[in-house]
Scaffold this motif. Structure first.
Motif, PDB file in Angstrom:
ATOM      1  N   CYS A 105       2.481   6.608   1.072  1.00  0.00           N
ATOM      2  CA  CYS A 105       1.267   5.796   1.035  1.00  0.00           C
ATOM      3  C   CYS A 105       0.509   6.058  -0.263  1.00  0.00           C
ATOM      4  CB  CYS A 105       0.373   6.110   2.237  1.00  0.00           C
ATOM      5  SG  CYS A 105       1.078   5.536   3.798  1.00  0.00           S
ATOM      6  N   ASN A 106      -0.062   4.988  -0.819  1.00  0.00           N
ATOM      7  CA  ASN A 106      -0.872   5.091  -2.030  1.00  0.00           C
ATOM      8  C   ASN A 106      -2.087   5.976  -1.770  1.00  0.00           C
ATOM      9  OD1 ASN A 106       0.861   3.278  -3.278  1.00  0.00           O
ATOM     10  ND2 ASN A 106      -0.466   1.509  -2.943  1.00  0.00           N
TER      11      ASN A 106
ATOM     12  N   TYR B 164      -4.853   5.800   1.208  1.00  0.00           N
ATOM     13  CA  TYR B 164      -4.209   5.200   2.379  1.00  0.00           C
ATOM     14  C   TYR B 164      -3.501   6.292   3.178  1.00  0.00           C
ATOM     15  CZ  TYR B 164      -4.985   0.620   0.326  1.00  0.00           C
ATOM     16  OH  TYR B 164      -5.571  -0.500  -0.201  1.00  0.00           O
ATOM     17  N   THR B 165      -3.333   6.050   4.468  1.00  0.00           N
ATOM     18  CA  THR B 165      -2.629   7.000   5.320  1.00  0.00           C
ATOM     19  C   THR B 165      -1.654   6.252   6.211  1.00  0.00           C
ATOM     20  OG1 THR B 165      -2.892   8.812   6.907  1.00  0.00           O
ATOM     21  CG2 THR B 165      -4.397   6.957   7.148  1.00  0.00           C
TER      22      THR B 165
ATOM     23  N   ASN C 279       0.798  -1.225   0.000  1.00  0.00           N
ATOM     24  CA  ASN C 279       0.000   0.000   0.000  1.00  0.00           C
ATOM     25  C   ASN C 279       0.834   1.281   0.000  1.00  0.00           C
ATOM     26  OD1 ASN C 279      -2.360  -1.629   0.144  1.00  0.00           O
ATOM     27  ND2 ASN C 279      -2.041  -1.806   2.352  1.00  0.00           N
ATOM     28  N   SER C 280       2.103   1.172  -0.452  1.00  0.00           N
ATOM     29  CA  SER C 280       2.961   2.355  -0.566  1.00  0.00           C
ATOM     30  C   SER C 280       3.805   2.247  -1.823  1.00  0.00           C
ATOM     31  CB  SER C 280       3.860   2.497   0.672  1.00  0.00           C
ATOM     32  OG  SER C 280       4.820   1.461   0.730  1.00  0.00           O
TER      33      SER C 280
ATOM     34  N   CYS D 288       0.755   1.607   5.928  1.00  0.00           N
ATOM     35  CA  CYS D 288      -0.234   2.441   5.271  1.00  0.00           C
ATOM     36  C   CYS D 288      -1.582   1.731   5.369  1.00  0.00           C
ATOM     37  CB  CYS D 288       0.135   2.666   3.803  1.00  0.00           C
ATOM     38  SG  CYS D 288       1.670   3.603   3.590  1.00  0.00           S
ATOM     39  N   ALA D 289      -2.556   2.381   6.000  1.00  0.00           N
ATOM     40  CA  ALA D 289      -3.878   1.792   6.207  1.00  0.00           C
ATOM     41  C   ALA D 289      -4.908   2.526   5.368  1.00  0.00           C
ATOM     42  CB  ALA D 289      -4.244   1.877   7.688  1.00  0.00           C
ATOM     43  N   ALA D 290      -5.919   1.799   4.937  1.00  0.00           N
ATOM     44  CA  ALA D 290      -6.993   2.394   4.138  1.00  0.00           C
ATOM     45  C   ALA D 290      -7.727   3.456   4.961  1.00  0.00           C
ATOM     46  CB  ALA D 290      -7.964   1.315   3.674  1.00  0.00           C
TER      47      ALA D 290
END
Length: 121
Positions: free
Chosen positions: A92-93, A96-97, A80-81, A113-115
């Motif tokens: 992060c993508n 995502y944060t 996710n990054s 990186c979490a949604a």
């Protein structure tokens, strides 16, 4: 390596040091020492072979010029990054944060990186 001390000697690939002619036995001074494996890799030395540590990727080859090896090991950006590698920085993508930072021990990064949750309404 070389034809003679007078003509000049150089250390073999993967070795650092210098050899100079001398007027007393053994008629040269200096020495060549094997170069240790670089960061994020393990092994006896560059000449014997270095392997990238778990979680990192790349290759290392002995050379005859400083730092006496080429290549190295890097850590890919986690899920996710994106970015070249952890050392260069990961972002992060979209959607995502989080933060990713480099660390000296496996897995060689900290963070994730979490949604991002959908907003209310």
């Amino acid at each position: 390596e070389g034809d003679s001390v007078v003509a000049g000697c150089v250390c073999n690939a993967g070795f650092a040091g210098a050899i100079a002619a001398s007027s007393s036995a053994p008629y040269f001074s200096g020495s060549c020492s094997s170069v240790g494996c670089p960061e994020l890799s393990s092994g006896a030395d560059v000449v014997s072979g270095c392997t990238c540590n778990q979680g990192s990727q790349g290759s290392i080859a002995a050379t005859s010029s400083s730092p006496y090896y080429s290549g190295g090991c890097t850590v890919a950006c986690p899920d996710n990054s994106y970015g070249n590698d952890v050392a260069s920085g990961c972002t992060c993508n979209a959607g995502y944060t989080g933060d990713i930072s480099s660390t000296p021990s496996s897995p060689y990064y900290d963070g994730s990186c979490a949604a991002v949750s959908c907003p209310d309404n």
